[in-house]
Scaffold this motif. Structure first.
Motif, short mmCIF file in Angstrom:
data_model
loop_
_atom_site.label_atom_id
_atom_site.label_comp_id
_atom_site.label_asym_id
_atom_site.label_seq_id
_atom_site.Cartn_x
_atom_site.Cartn_y
_atom_site.Cartn_z
N PRO A 268 19.49 -21.85 -26.21
CA PRO A 268 19.98 -21.32 -24.92
C PRO A 268 20.11 -22.46 -23.89
O PRO A 268 19.28 -23.36 -23.88
CB PRO A 268 18.91 -20.32 -24.48
CG PRO A 268 18.10 -20.06 -25.70
CD PRO A 268 18.21 -21.23 -26.61
N LEU A 269 21.13 -22.38 -23.03
CA LEU A 269 21.34 -23.40 -22.00
C LEU A 269 20.53 -23.01 -20.77
O LEU A 269 20.64 -21.89 -20.26
CB LEU A 269 22.83 -23.49 -21.66
CG LEU A 269 23.28 -24.64 -20.76
CD1 LEU A 269 24.68 -25.08 -21.15
CD2 LEU A 269 23.27 -24.26 -19.29
N TYR A 270 19.72 -23.95 -20.30
CA TYR A 270 18.87 -23.69 -19.13
C TYR A 270 19.39 -24.45 -17.90
O TYR A 270 19.81 -25.60 -18.02
CB TYR A 270 17.42 -24.13 -19.40
CG TYR A 270 16.66 -23.14 -20.24
CD1 TYR A 270 15.94 -22.11 -19.64
CD2 TYR A 270 16.67 -23.24 -21.64
CE1 TYR A 270 15.24 -21.18 -20.42
CE2 TYR A 270 15.98 -22.33 -22.42
CZ TYR A 270 15.27 -21.29 -21.80
OH TYR A 270 14.60 -20.38 -22.55
N ILE A 271 19.35 -23.74 -16.77
CA ILE A 271 19.70 -24.42 -15.51
C ILE A 271 18.47 -25.20 -15.06
O ILE A 271 17.37 -24.66 -15.00
CB ILE A 271 20.11 -23.39 -14.43
CG1 ILE A 271 21.46 -22.77 -14.82
CG2 ILE A 271 20.21 -24.04 -13.05
CD1 ILE A 271 21.90 -21.66 -13.93
N PRO A 272 18.66 -26.51 -14.76
CA PRO A 272 17.48 -27.31 -14.39
C PRO A 272 17.12 -27.17 -12.91
O PRO A 272 17.94 -26.74 -12.10
CB PRO A 272 17.95 -28.73 -14.68
CG PRO A 272 19.42 -28.68 -14.44
CD PRO A 272 19.88 -27.30 -14.80
N VAL A 273 15.91 -27.56 -12.60
CA VAL A 273 15.51 -27.73 -11.21
C VAL A 273 16.12 -29.05 -10.76
O VAL A 273 15.91 -30.08 -11.41
CB VAL A 273 13.98 -27.79 -11.08
CG1 VAL A 273 13.58 -28.16 -9.67
CG2 VAL A 273 13.36 -26.47 -11.48
N THR A 274 16.91 -29.02 -9.70
CA THR A 274 17.58 -30.25 -9.24
C THR A 274 17.10 -30.64 -7.85
O THR A 274 16.53 -29.81 -7.13
CB THR A 274 19.11 -30.05 -9.18
OG1 THR A 274 19.37 -28.93 -8.36
CG2 THR A 274 19.70 -29.84 -10.55
N GLN A 275 17.35 -31.87 -7.52
CA GLN A 275 17.02 -32.32 -6.16
C GLN A 275 18.08 -31.80 -5.19
O GLN A 275 19.26 -31.77 -5.53
CB GLN A 275 17.04 -33.85 -6.09
CG GLN A 275 15.92 -34.52 -6.81
CD GLN A 275 15.82 -35.97 -6.37
OE1 GLN A 275 15.62 -36.25 -5.19
NE2 GLN A 275 15.94 -36.87 -7.33
N GLU A 276 17.63 -31.43 -4.02
CA GLU A 276 18.60 -31.03 -3.00
C GLU A 276 19.30 -32.28 -2.48
O GLU A 276 18.68 -33.33 -2.37
CB GLU A 276 17.89 -30.34 -1.83
CG GLU A 276 17.35 -28.98 -2.19
CD GLU A 276 16.51 -28.39 -1.06
OE1 GLU A 276 16.78 -28.75 0.10
OE2 GLU A 276 15.61 -27.60 -1.37
N PRO A 277 20.61 -32.20 -2.14
CA PRO A 277 21.28 -33.39 -1.59
C PRO A 277 20.65 -33.78 -0.25
O PRO A 277 20.10 -32.93 0.46
CB PRO A 277 22.73 -32.94 -1.41
CG PRO A 277 22.69 -31.46 -1.43
CD PRO A 277 21.51 -31.06 -2.24
#
Length: 982
Positions: free
Chosen positions: A635-644
């Motif tokens: 399954p493809l997971y959405i990662p935790v990303t840094q806010e711009p």
């Protein structure tokens, strides 16, 4: 033959007697102007309606002509009217007298309240004036006056112009005109007398009738009756019985917080003096015939109470002092000051004897020196606070520009969260004084580029305004700003959010100072989240805290520094205690150090996609629907990303300038793309960490679905399957996305190098605030002050409900939004806005003054109250208002009472002075008979139609206007005569 052979030797002198003289040229120029303006013939207009001179539109056009080297301006004044088609009738009415002669007898527009003086004196709807062009020039000698008048007469005769033509003579202030009007077989001469003192025999109607009759010199007996219109003006200056309702501000009460009309955050309003200085009552007798009334040096029938018409006008005080206007003007003056905060407060504030001299300036150097103390104890904030104590100790309470009580009151008003032991984490303050956030007034800040009316910036602007006006002026402003900057530093150091600011990135619709404070709040928020994360991980070694929070604030770790994670646990923890977070440091934010160490080693050893698939997934936010990875079907997971990184407008501008300077070369374009793809690289690293074994196609399907094209194709077995591929732009060789994907390592957001270095950005903001001069500060906050002033004016107007003011406020708002939206607006335009606001304030103050004087609130009958309110609003908007019912109406009775009270107050002087003051017997008679003072001005218009100069001449209109005041006597006569039968 000699003469024939040399013909050129003979000279013939020819004198040309046809050459035009300067005088003739002048006449032809006048004729040319009259022809250009099409003032030829006699176009008859409609009869003049009542009041058209005031309500109608007057226009004028000008030209310049010269007599030798003396310049004259020629101006045509005319009332704009609908054209009437009477061309056919003109031929039948060849001997009809000119329009202006007919207007001399029209009674519908006697004594217009606002008109050109010639309109008032002669009742003309159209005329031309020739006057010296320069204001200082004047035609003084009698011969020059006669020369001009004869020029006019010739020009009128040559052109057939039937519009009156006047020449201005003597000094401009005297308003002396002589003129002429010509028609077929008729002529009117306009003459004038102007004296400083009134001759005794002409102070009454009977004397003026004698002049008029002798001037007409009519041979008929008895004379046709003379029609008379009279207007007396009475001036009321004494308003003693009515105190001006504006309360003076109580400055002392400010300290205790109970400040009445001057609470912090509220603007003062109103005029300091009565904005209405005089009331002028005009009593009129419009249609009288000679013989009906008596007015001579012994007796007069002209009692103002009996006058059939009353009209009133008010005289406004010249530029009354208005609190709000002064408040904003004084604040605006700071913009022109050059001094810095240090210069205003004195550099000695930072100087202290002893070895600890000026330690604030050495704060940064001390940090870099080898020190025996633990490093976390020495920080910029400690330095600042030590310096702050010294400033206070050195300056002394009595020297301090701001009283401590006042300062504390302001700081509590600005930072209400400081009341409790621990500041509350409020991001917006709510206050009943401000308009609700969805209202039109609240959203004015978008138009003005100011700040929301419940924000800290807005409150700060009002407090600085108040300090500037009432507490120490510029020094007080500098002192409060210094305290404010120290408070910002304190909040940054101690992770206390700044109240009164909306959360989220800086709002570019607001002023730059507001954006800077929002930026500082973003930094505090990030730092706070990181510090709390560190405490959590230190207190309990829990490996799996929900990873969703990790993106908020983790220190960044670049791919090059990955192997540094082999460092021991103690070194990682040490970085938390440091006051500075350099880009090379990293923190393990929300999982324990061992996990970080393990993953770091793995990622260092294994590089290919197959090895990556064996990594443990990190930094997952949640599963992306039904999408799976193309290679392994996971399954493809959405990662935790840094806010711009949040940006203020000056940083955005700076960045765009840097990018623009890189030029259009291939290298420049590549570098620009690298700079702009920092966020993309961070997201790719997070994606790789969350989805081991993923490919660029997987990333594109999540990040930019349009760049992944799916088509239905038939495979070898004949089944319809979906086949996908990257879009054409993704397949371009050396594509930035492909390059970034290859360099990206599987690093979760919490261990990446930070896109937003909150420490550096916070220090930049604090430095920016510290270097602001009071002038810069005033420039930043002026839009907020203008915004507040307009809100105050709107609030006050709503209490009075004046329709004309509503329109003016709308105009001010649209004008201000145009001016304030541009960076660094011109001073002149800002002054104009402030002037407009002051004018509206004066207008509202006038309305209040008149309501108080006419007692609109005291009226018991609803109908009377409405009539009075209508009357007061008309007084504000119209030059002169007719009093319904004259002296017997409701408003008339109030005006009569005002005069009676003023007369009684004046009569309380000692008897000797009273006798001296009354002077002439006529004045004594006026005072004994009337409740009114002697009239300040008396105007008479006498009209008749008689044949001149012979009994058999045509009967033509004659008119004389006279005005008598204390220091002025003027007669303006228009006498017509028949030029055919004389």
């Amino acid at each position: 033959m000699a003469a024939d052979s040399e013909p050129e030797s003979e000279v013939f002198e020819i004198t040309d007697f046809t050459t035009a003289s300067e005088w003739e040229r002048f006449i032809s120029k006048v004729e040319e102007v009259l022809n250009d303006w099409k003032l030829i013939g006699n176009p008859l207009g409609k009869p003049l309606e009542k009041g058209i001179f005031t309500s109608g539109t007057w226009e004028e056009k000008s030209d310049e002509i010269s007599f030798a080297d003396f310049k004259f301006s020629v101006t045509h004044h005319y009332l704009v009217q609908e054209s009437t088609d009477k061309e056919g009738k003109d031929e039948l009415l060849e001997d009809v007298i000119p329009q202006s002669m007919q207007d001399l007898l029209c009674m519908n527009n006697d004594f217009p309240p606002r008109a050109h003086c010639l309109v008032r004196w002669y009742g003309l709807r159209e005329f031309v004036v020739i006057a010296p062009a320069a204001h200082s020039d004047a035609v003084l000698s009698e011969s020059k006056c006669n020369l001009l008048l004869s020029s006019v007469s010739i020009a009128l005769g040559n052109t057939g112009c039937q519009v009156p033509l006047f020449v201005q003579i003597h000094h401009k202030w005297r308003r002396m005109y002589v003129g002429e009007c010509q028609g077929p077989g008729v002529r009117t001469d306009f003459e004038m007398v102007h004296l400083r003192k009134v001759p005794n025999q002409y102070t009454h109607l009977s004397g003026l009738l004698d002049i008029f009759k002798s001037k007409i010199g009519c041979p008929l007996t008895p004379l046709p009756p003379v029609s008379i219109a009279i207007r007396f003006t009475y001036v009321l200056q004494d308003w003693q019985q009515y105190f001006w309702p504006q309360q003076p501000p109580d400055i002392d009460a400010l300290v205790g917080g109970e400040v009445g009309g001057l609470e912090f955050g509220k603007l003062p309003f109103g005029a300091c003096e009565d904005p209405i200085s005089e009331l002028h009552l005009a009593t009129m007798w419009p249609h009288l015939t000679e013989g009906i009334i008596v007015d001579n040096d012994v007796y007069s029938d002209l009692d103002p109470i009996q006058a059939p018409h009353w009209s009133v006008r008010v005289r406004k005080a010249e530029n009354p002092q208005c609190l709000l206007g002064d408040f904003v003007t004084e604040f605006f003056k700071i913009c022109r000051r050059k001094e810095s905060t240090d210069e205003i407060l004195g550099r000695s504030a930072f100087e202290e004897e002893g070895k600890e001299t000026a330690d604030i300036t050495h704060a940064l150097s001390k940090l870099t020196e080898p020190a025996s103390v633990p490093i976390h104890k020495l920080s910029v904030s400690n330095m600042v606070h030590t310096a702050k104590k010294k400033i206070r100790k050195h300056r002394g309470v009595e020297e301090s520009p701001l009283n401590n009580d006042v300062l504390n009151t302001i700081l509590l008003f600005l930072f209400p969260d400081a009341v409790s032991e621990k500041p509350l984490d409020v991001t917006t303050s709510t206050d009943n004084n401000y308009p609700p956030s969805e209202s039109e007034d609240y959203n004015l800040y978008n138009q003005f580029k100011s700040a929301p009316s419940d924000s800290l910036t807005y409150k700060l602007a009002l407090c600085l305004c108040m300090i500037n006006f009432y507490h120490g002026g510029l020094k007080g402003v500098a002192h409060l700003w210094q305290e404010f900057v120290l408070e910002m530093r304190f909040r940054w150091e101690n992770n206390f959010l700044i109240p009164g600011l909306a959360s989220g990135p800086p709002d570019l619709r607001c002023c730059l100072l507001h954006q800077k404070l929002q930026m500082l709040n973003c930094c505090i928020e990030r730092k706070k989240a990181r510090d709390e994360g560190k405490k959590t991980s230190a207190s309990n070694n829990v490996t799996n805290i929900y990873p969703g929070d990790a993106g908020k604030a983790g220190d960044q770790l670049g791919p090059d520094n990955l192997k540094e994670t082999d460092k021991d646990k103690g070194e990682v923890a040490k970085s938390w205690d440091s006051w500075s977070d350099s880009e090379e440091e990293f923190f393990e934010c929300l999982s324990d150090t061992e996990e970080l160490k393990g993953n770091g080693q793995e990622s260092g050893k294994k590089g290919g996609p197959k090895e990556m698939a064996n990594l443990r997934p990190e930094g997952r936010l949640y599963q992306h629907g039904k999408l799976t990875l193309l290679h392994n079907g996971e399954p493809l997971y959405i990662p935790v990303t840094q806010e711009p990184a949040p940006m203020t407008e000056d940083l955005l501008e700076e960045q765009s300038e840097v990018l623009a300077k890189l030029g259009t070369s291939a290298e420049g374009a590549h570098l620009r793309a690298r700079m702009q793809s920092a966020c993309l690289l961070s997201d790719m690293e997070s994606f790789k960490a969350a989805n081991p074994g993923c490919s660029l196609e997987d990333f594109v399907r999540w990040y930019s679905p349009r760049d992944y094209i799916e088509e239905e194709v038939i495979d070898e077995k004949g089944n319809v399957v979906l086949k996908g591929e990257l879009s054409a732009r993704m397949k371009i060789p050396s594509n930035m996305w492909v390059e970034a994907w290859e360099t990206a390592k599987p690093v979760p957001a919490r261990r990446q190098r930070r896109l937003f270095d909150d420490t550096r950005e916070a220090e930049k903001v604090l430095h920016y605030l510290a270097i602001q001069k009071p002038a810069d500060l005033a420039r930043h906050l002026l839009p907020c002050v203008i915004h507040a002033a307009i809100l105050k004016v709107k609030e006050e107007e709503s209490l009075e409900n004046i329709s004309s003011v509503k329109k003016i406020i709308k105009q001010i708002i649209s004008h201000s939004s145009k001016v304030l939206h541009f960076p660094n607006p011109e001073d002149k335009k800002l002054e104009e806005i402030i002037h407009q606001i002051t004018n509206v304030e004066a207008l509202i103050a006038r309305a209040r003054s008149l309501k108080a004087k006419f007692g609109t609130e005291k009226c018991e009958q609803e109908e009377e109250k409405e009539d009075l309110e209508r009357f007061v609003s008309c007084l504000l908007e119209q030059p002169e208002v007719l009093v319904t019912g004259a002296g017997r109406g409701h408003a008339g009775r109030i005006i009569h009472k005002l005069f009676v009270n003023a007369q009684r107050a004046a009569a309380m002087t000692p008897p000797e002075e009273e006798l001296k003051r009354m002077g002439s017997p006529e004045e004594r008679r006026q005072n004994s008979v009337s409740d009114f003072p002697p009239p300040a001005g008396r105007e008479f218009i006498l009209r008749t139609t008689v044949p001149r100069p012979a009994p058999y001449s045509k009967a033509l209109p004659q008119r004389m206007y006279s005005v008598l005041t204390k220091e002025d006597f003027r007669l303006a006569g228009a006498f017509s005569s028949d030029t055919s039968f004389f």
